[in-house]
Design an enzyme around this catalytic site. Structure first.
Site, PDB file in Angstrom:
ATOM      1  CB  SER A 700      30.837  56.732  45.912  1.00  0.00           C
ATOM      2  OG  SER A 700      30.629  57.569  47.117  1.00  0.00           O
ATOM      3  CE  LYS A 743      25.603  57.793  46.595  1.00  0.00           C
ATOM      4  NZ  LYS A 743      26.941  56.986  46.063  1.00  0.00           N
TER       5      LYS A 743
END
Length: 814
Positions: A700, A743
């Site tokens: 990611s 996140k």
């Protein structure tokens, strides 16, 4: 008609010959009728009858001085006190009264001898007793082989019934063998059958003797089956009793022999009996009790001084202490459960709703296996305390089994008894302590289980957590199945990445995200401050925390997904104030921002985004870790070389591949970006991810690496308030990632204002807390051109294709 035979019929009477002596008996066509209840009289039989009704007594007073012949007819309904013609069966028996007894209570008893059947045609008189018109009927006998065979079969059945019936007199078989007339035999057997009055009346009304015998044969077969089954059961019981008596006798002899030989003390036998009583009280299942009896037999034959004696005794003691049949009654009240959850935990509405649904299903179907819940989230968010709240709301015992660092399969399944010091596994051991077979067992830190040469504990948990298998869970030490289907298992983990797929498949994963700063502030006010004041002997009147003080602790001294460190810092402040109060320096304190700084020292966390991202080649990424979300910085620099790439920061193979893909994408699009080919060919690239002591991996960070390289070669800094996440491909596509909730929470904590997220993650937006959605701007992108348009701003001079802003980049969620 048994042994009776009609000689002459007249308009007023019927003459019959009775018995074998030729005696004649005249039976009038108008005969006194005696109704009886629940019994049936048959021709040729002698039977006592109780007489209590006044009309029946009037009848006896009338007939006793005369011929003593009456008609006995059974009532259809025994509850009718004064029966009419319709209440009586149509066929009865003409009887001779042999004897009359007058009882002390005023009632009378008679003994009658049945003579012949008759059909009751009408009732001519009802007072002072019933007088009925009758018609004598004859039996129908058709001699032949069929009748002879039926007679032999019925006689054999009757003899077998007499043999198996314990209360039958010995003369019964002699009487049976002396009856040769088929009709007489049928009436004798019918009178002595164990059958209802309605069934016997049907036999009485059947004039065809062969048909009557078949009815009797069917009833005898049923009675014979019951008697043979009873005889078999009695034989088995007697055999078991004989075995037990013999065993007891031999055991007593063995004790006496041991005593004479000086082997063991006299109390050894008492210990065995104590164990036997303990096992009986535990109500072990039959297979387990069979194994226990076998071990008890071995224990009795082994001297006390033998090492094996202690092993067997310990095994039997553990068997007797396990809760084989002990359960606690579930107390499921959804309103009370919601109150307990709200009392102990802030927010977590989705998690609480799922728990309430789970409890509702348990209430509707208590015997159902249900799902195995697994709470996944960073440390300090309340996973373990959720399990305690569930146990409290259900009224069950709570057991916590810590699995962190467990590497031996025997910790779950136990050791076999062949090993010295062997004991049951953790599951059985905890059930033994709990004293109930339906507790709530929390398998804590299931993601921290390891594996080595001693086996794989996670594989041993497969049977424990499978509702289709755990009703026969077999611990190696017990070596007998124990039913775990009543246990409510709840697992906790920080991440599911390290949990094997088969084990993950057996659990329903419920994710618990980290808390926002405003959540932490509410939690501190409602739970942490009161708890720490109480733990340190303080009262709210002595100490109060201002909102600014709590916010200072949250923002400057803790940076975590949970609230564990927050509570520690509040505890540190409370202890410092407690020392001042005990020292007499003060008696009431209101904690403000200055006091927090004085007690806790310099700030541990400072905003560093502006300084870290103010130069080209630095991009801010978002990462997911087992302890919650974090932001990380991707730093890129170049220097003279040959086009090589250097990667540092203890990054994993997947992240290295992402960096290589990002560099290849930059090189493939260098002409579009206005980057000179010789610049790429004559430069080496170094990509570094700070916090080098912390291992990092995952795809990611691809978007952040690509953006950092683009910023470096275009010599344009990335916007300091932007963080990004997403996997990239060599075609420039941005692929979805996981852990978006964690996140974005980390980005908010770090002061980020705008986040760049893969477009295919737009479906995850409802899972993100409303507070985060209100404060962050979400840009959902599908390719790297859109990323650069947002992160680098207006770069027309250096990015030829970024002159127009992509449509999807215009979509801002705020």
């Amino acid at each position: 008609m048994a042994d009776s035979q009609i000689i002459e019929r007249s308009p007023t009477s019927t003459t019959i010959r009775t018995g074998g002596n030729g005696q004649k008996l005249v039976i009038p066509n108008l005969l006194p009728i005696l109704p009886i209840r629940n019994i049936v009289v048959f021709p040729g039989t002698v039977m006592p009858l109780n007489v209590g009704r006044q009309k029946s007594k009037n009848l006896l007073d009338e007939v006793m001085p005369g011929e003593k012949v009456i008609g006995v007819v059974t009532q259809k309904n025994a509850d009718v006190e004064d029966p009419s013609y319709a209440d009586l069966y149509p066929v009865g028996v003409a009887c001779m009264i042999l004897k009359l007894f007058k009882l002390p209570d005023g009632n009378q008893s008679i003994i009658v001898h049945g003579i012949t059947r008759f059909r009751l045609t009408s009732i001519e008189q009802t007072e002072p007793f019933a007088l009925g018109r009758i018609e004598i009927v004859e039996d129908i006998v058709t001699p032949g082989p069929s009748l002879d065979a039926l007679l032999a079969s019925v006689r054999q059945q009757a003899n077998r019934v007499i043999e198996l019936s314990p209360n039958t007199p010995d003369e019964a078989q002699q009487v049976l063998s002396g009856i040769t007339n088929p009709s007489a035999l049928a009436d004798f057997l019918a009178a002595n059958l164990q059958a209802e009055a309605t069934e016997k009346q049907k036999m009485l009304e059947e004039l065809n003797v062969e048909t009557r015998l078949r009815l009797i044969a069917a009833r005898l077969a049923t009675q014979l089956d019951v008697l043979e089954l009873q005889s078999k059961i009695q034989s088995q019981v007697k055999e078991n009793i004989d075995k037990s008596q013999r065993r007891y006798y031999l055991q007593e002899q063995l004790k006496a022999i041991r005593k004479e030989l000086g082997e063991g003390d006299p109390g050894g036998g008492g210990e065995v009996e104590t164990l036997r009583e303990k096992l009986a009280a535990a109500k072990l299942p039959e297979p387990v009790m069979k194994e226990a009896e076998r071990e008890l037999g071995r224990l009795e034959s082994i001297p006390n001084a033998s090492p094996e004696y202690g092993v067997i005794r310990t095994y039997l003691q553990i068997l007797g202490e396990l809760p084989w049949s002990i359960t606690t009654e579930d107390r499921i009240d959804l309103a009370d459960a919601r109150r307990v959850l709200d009392r102990d935990h802030f927010d977590l509405d989705k998690v609480k709703r799922r728990i309430i649904e789970y409890l509702a299903v348990r209430k509707l179907k208590p015997d159902g296996g249900g799902a195995i819940l697994c709470f996944v989230g960073p440390p300090g968010v309340g996973k373990t305390s959720l399990g305690k709240s569930i146990a409290e709301s259900m009224g069950r015992t709570f057991i916590r089994v810590a699995l962190g660092g467990v590497r031996d399969e025997a910790d779950i399944r136990g050791h076999r008894r062949t090993y010295i010091g062997s004991m049951p596994g953790r599951i059985i051991a905890e059930l033994r302590k709990a004293g109930t077979r339906n507790p709530v067992i929390m398998l804590d830190e299931i993601d921290k289980i390891g594996a080595d040469f001693r086996g794989d504990p996670s594989s041993a948990l497969l049977e424990v957590l499978d509702p289709a298998q755990n009703h026969t869970f077999t611990d190696h030490y017990l070596d007998v199945p124990f039913d775990l289907s009543k246990v409510l298992f709840i697992a906790t983990a920080n991440t599911m990445d390290t949990v094997p797929g088969p084990l993950r498949d057996r659990m329903e994963v419920i994710e618990i995200p980290g808390y926002t700063n405003s959540d932490k502030l509410d939690i501190a006010k409602r739970y942490l401050v009161p708890r720490q004041l109480d733990a340190n002997g303080l009262t709210p009147k002595q100490v109060s925390f201002k909102t600014e003080a709590l916010r200072e602790i949250i923002e400057s001294y803790t940076r975590e997904a949970g609230v564990r460190n927050l509570e520690r810092n509040i505890g540190s402040v409370a202890r410092s104030i407690a020392a001042e109060i005990v020292g007499g320096k003060t008696d009431k304190v209101s904690v403000d921002r200055a006091m927090v700084a004085k007690i806790l020292g310099p700030k541990k966390f400072e905003p560093e985004l502006a300084s870290r991202t103010s130069v080209p080649g630095v991009a801010t990424g978002m990462a997911y870790t087992p302890v919650g979300g974090e932001i990380l910085f991707i730093e890129a620099t170049r220097f003279p070389g040959k086009g090589n790439i250097i990667l540092t920061g203890q990054i994993g193979d997947v992240m290295k591949e992402s960096a290589t893909a990002a560099f290849s994408l930059i090189r493939s699009r260098s002409e579009r970006f206005g980057i000179k080919p010789e610049m790429l060919a004559n430069s080496d690239i170094h990509i570094h991810v700070p916090a080098g002591a912390v291992p990092k991996d995952g795809p990611s960070a691809g978007v952040a690496m690509f953006t950092a390289l683009a910023s470096l070669f275009l010599n344009r800094p990335v916007r300091p308030d932007v963080a990004m996440t997403g996997e990239i491909t060599l075609r420039g596509l941005v692929l979805p990632i996981g852990g978006l909730k964690e996140k974005t929470l980390a980005a908010k904590r770090a002061g980020i204002k705008t986040v760049i997220v893969p477009k295919r993650n737009e479906k995850d937006l409802p899972d993100i807390p409303q507070e985060v959605r209100d404060t962050l701007k979400f840009h959902f992108v599908s390719n790297t051109d859109e990323v650069l348009a947002i992160a680098l701003g207006d770069v027309k001079g250096g990015l030829k294709s970024a002159g127009r802003k992509p449509k999807s980049a215009q979509k801002v969620m705020g």
